[in-house]
Design a protein around this motif. Structure first.
Motif, PDB file in Angstrom:
ATOM      1  N   GLU A 186       0.854  -1.188   0.000  1.00 50.47           N
ATOM      2  CA  GLU A 186       0.000   0.000   0.000  1.00 50.47           C
ATOM      3  C   GLU A 186       0.887   1.234   0.000  1.00 50.47           C
ATOM      4  N   ASP A 237       1.200   5.353   0.422  1.00 44.85           N
ATOM      5  CA  ASP A 237       0.507   6.542   0.938  1.00 44.85           C
ATOM      6  C   ASP A 237       0.964   7.789   0.183  1.00 44.85           C
ATOM      7  N   GLU A 238       0.397   8.948   0.579  1.00 46.41           N
ATOM      8  CA  GLU A 238       0.707  10.212  -0.114  1.00 46.41           C
ATOM      9  C   GLU A 238       2.188  10.557   0.003  1.00 46.41           C
ATOM     10  N   TYR A 270       4.797   8.594   0.358  1.00 47.66           N
ATOM     11  CA  TYR A 270       5.626   7.735  -0.499  1.00 47.66           C
ATOM     12  C   TYR A 270       5.520   8.183  -1.959  1.00 47.66           C
ATOM     13  N   CYS A 271       4.328   8.528  -2.377  1.00 44.62           N
ATOM     14  CA  CYS A 271       4.110   8.919  -3.781  1.00 44.62           C
ATOM     15  C   CYS A 271       4.795  10.248  -4.103  1.00 44.62           C
ATOM     16  N   PRO A 301      -1.370   6.845  -4.778  1.00 41.99           N
ATOM     17  CA  PRO A 301      -1.743   6.225  -3.499  1.00 41.99           C
ATOM     18  C   PRO A 301      -2.773   5.114  -3.705  1.00 41.99           C
ATOM     19  N   LYS A 304      -3.857   0.562  -2.739  1.00 41.36           N
ATOM     20  CA  LYS A 304      -3.426  -0.805  -2.466  1.00 41.36           C
ATOM     21  C   LYS A 304      -3.102  -1.509  -3.784  1.00 41.36           C
TER      22      LYS A 304
END
Length: 505
Positions: free
Chosen positions: A437, A439-440, A442-443, A451, A453
């Motif tokens: 998954e 998240d914001e 990481y992106c 963002p 799964k």
């Protein structure tokens, strides 16, 4: 300014003697008043209702260069030549409210007086009405304070310490005033907000006590400013808590007098948000450039594959005709069969390239990635050869993905073939799946990610690999290394393109 018993304002004109704001004279006391005015240490000039000089005391004689005996009866405008930087001042306009209504008039700040010997003085002061005992206005009194303009061409600000602090505190920028020991004298509210110091007591504390993490080259800049330099720059400030703050700053000295530097002034602007946007834009531009490069390679692949496919059709046609003309016992028969087999394998590759270039329609559907890979295991083992160990690590409780099964087969085959080519001798290729998954945060660090799964498919090997510099220029390097590298490049591009097309779906 305080009031006398008569209710008139009292103007300080010397350390020891004070004059009443509306100077009263009677016919019997003028000599006494004239003697008193002559002995004042302040510059005083009396004029009549006709704006003619009636008295010029000793300090006034020194200031104007006129003797009283020569100045008496002359127009005051001839004795006092007032001017500002932009205009000459008209004495009639200055005197009118004094002589007509009894008002006290302040001489404008930054007024210059040109004396008879061509010297220039910076002056300030006021013009007071002179009254008889019954209150009748009979003239005016100039009270002047002087400072030689030759000593300093910069006028004093005329601000009290309170005014100065108020100005700094309410400035719309981050500004701080320091003494020579870099102790805080005043700060703006914006300074406190930008550096999270709202709850801190700063006055009297040193800058280095408040910010122990200040780098050495900034301390050097502070010393240069204390020596008279003005410096400016923008750079990243690493705070004590590890956070980064991009700042644009200016440091310059402030002066107690023309010869003495009292300390330094710092003006800063927090440009962190702008810098982060610039970095993000740079990443997006790099991503766009890579995408454009991919498109160019796709068009190149399509053109090469089309021409190559035409030649393969000619080869296959002539090989087929040759096999029809000879029997299986002929010495050339086995050679023609090998030529046909090689041409057919090449045709399969060109079909993949043509499909990649023409964006053939894909048919995605929901499927279990583990099950799809299980069906491919046997074929993949044959592709990679006997000297390479194949390890399959399926993830548990894997989510469903929406993909075209034939495209998964093509991706796996291409990645495993490339991995085996990178291994010389004995090695290992690992294939594994996971649920992940993003998240914001990481992106933001990984452009191109969204963002959500996902199911992650990882193909890894223990071959020689490539360093970061090689990876940055992978396509250019492969294009220069011949047909084998060209094939590897095409397979990599096809994998990336296939994944991108499924993301678009």
């Amino acid at each position: 300014m305080r009031e006398t018993r008569s209710g008139l304002p009292e103007i300080p004109v010397s350390p020891d003697i004070h004059l009443t704001g509306n100077l009263q004279m009677d016919q019997h006391g003028t000599d006494w008043y004239a003697a008193a005015l002559q002995n004042l240490t302040e510059t005083v000039i009396a004029v009549s209702l006709q704006e003619q000089v009636m008295l010029l005391n000793s300090p006034a004689e020194q200031l104007t260069g006129w003797k009283q005996s020569d100045a008496l009866g002359k127009p005051v405008s001839e004795i006092l030549e007032f001017s500002t930087k932009s205009q000459t001042l008209d004495h009639s306009l200055l005197l009118a409210p004094v002589l007509q209504s009894g008002r006290t008039v302040n001489i404008p700040d930054w007024t210059f007086l040109q004396e008879s010997h061509a010297a220039e003085h910076l002056i300030s002061g006021q013009i007071l009405p002179v009254r008889e005992k019954n209150g009748t206005i009979i003239g005016a009194l100039y009270q002047l304070h002087t400072k030689s303009a030759g000593k300093s061409t910069q006028p004093k600000l005329g601000l009290s310490e309170h005014d100065l602090h108020t100005f700094i505190e309410n400035a719309p920028i981050a500004i701080a005033l320091f003494d020579q020991q870099l102790r805080y004298l005043a700060t703006s509210q914006r300074w406190l907000e930008d550096y999270s110091l709202v709850s801190e007591h700063l006055l009297g504390r040193t800058h280095y006590e408040v910010f122990p993490e200040i780098p050495e080259h900034w301390k050097t800049a502070h010393q240069q400013a204390l020596a008279g330099s003005v410096l400016r720059d923008e750079e990243c400030f690493v705070r004590a808590d590890g956070s980064l703050q991009w700042l644009r700053w200016v440091i310059q000295p402030w002066h107690e007098s023309p010869e003495i530097i009292g300390g330094i002034v710092m003006l800063t602007e927090d440009i962190t948000e702008r810098k982060l946007l610039e970095i993000e834009n740079r990443k997006l531009l790099e991503q766009f450039a890579a995408s454009q490069k991919m498109e160019s390679i796709g068009r190149l692949a399509g053109g090469v594959a089309h021409d190559f496919n035409n030649m393969l059709n000619v080869i296959l046609g002539h090989v087929g005709l040759g096999l029809l003309d000879i029997d299986e016992k002929h010495s050339l028969h086995d050679h023609l069969v090998e030529i046909r087999s090689a041409a057919e394998r090449s045709a399969e590759l060109t079909e993949q390239l043509l499909a990649f270039a023409s964006r053939q329609v894909i048919e995605p559907r929901l499927l279990d990635l583990n099950e799809t890979i299980e069906d491919m295991i046997k074929m993949l083992r044959r592709l990679i050869g006997e000297g390479i160990e194949f390890v399959w690590l399926p993830g548990s409780s894997l989510g469903l993905v929406k993909m075209d099964p034939s495209q998964i087969d093509q991706i796996l085959a291409n990645l495993c073939v490339n991995a085996s080519d990178a291994i010389s001798g004995i090695g290992k290729i690992t294939l594994e799946t996971h649920n992940v998954e993003f998240d914001e945060a990481y992106c933001l660090e990984h452009p191109g990610y969204l963002p959500g799964k996902y199911v992650q498919l990882v193909v890894s090997d223990n071959g020689t690999g490539m360093d970061q510099e090689t990876l940055k220029n992978i396509f250019e390097l492969l294009c220069r290394k011949g047909l084998v590298s060209y094939k590897i490049m095409m397979l990599c591009v096809m994998v990336l393109k296939t994944i991108s097309r499924h993301c678009d779906q």
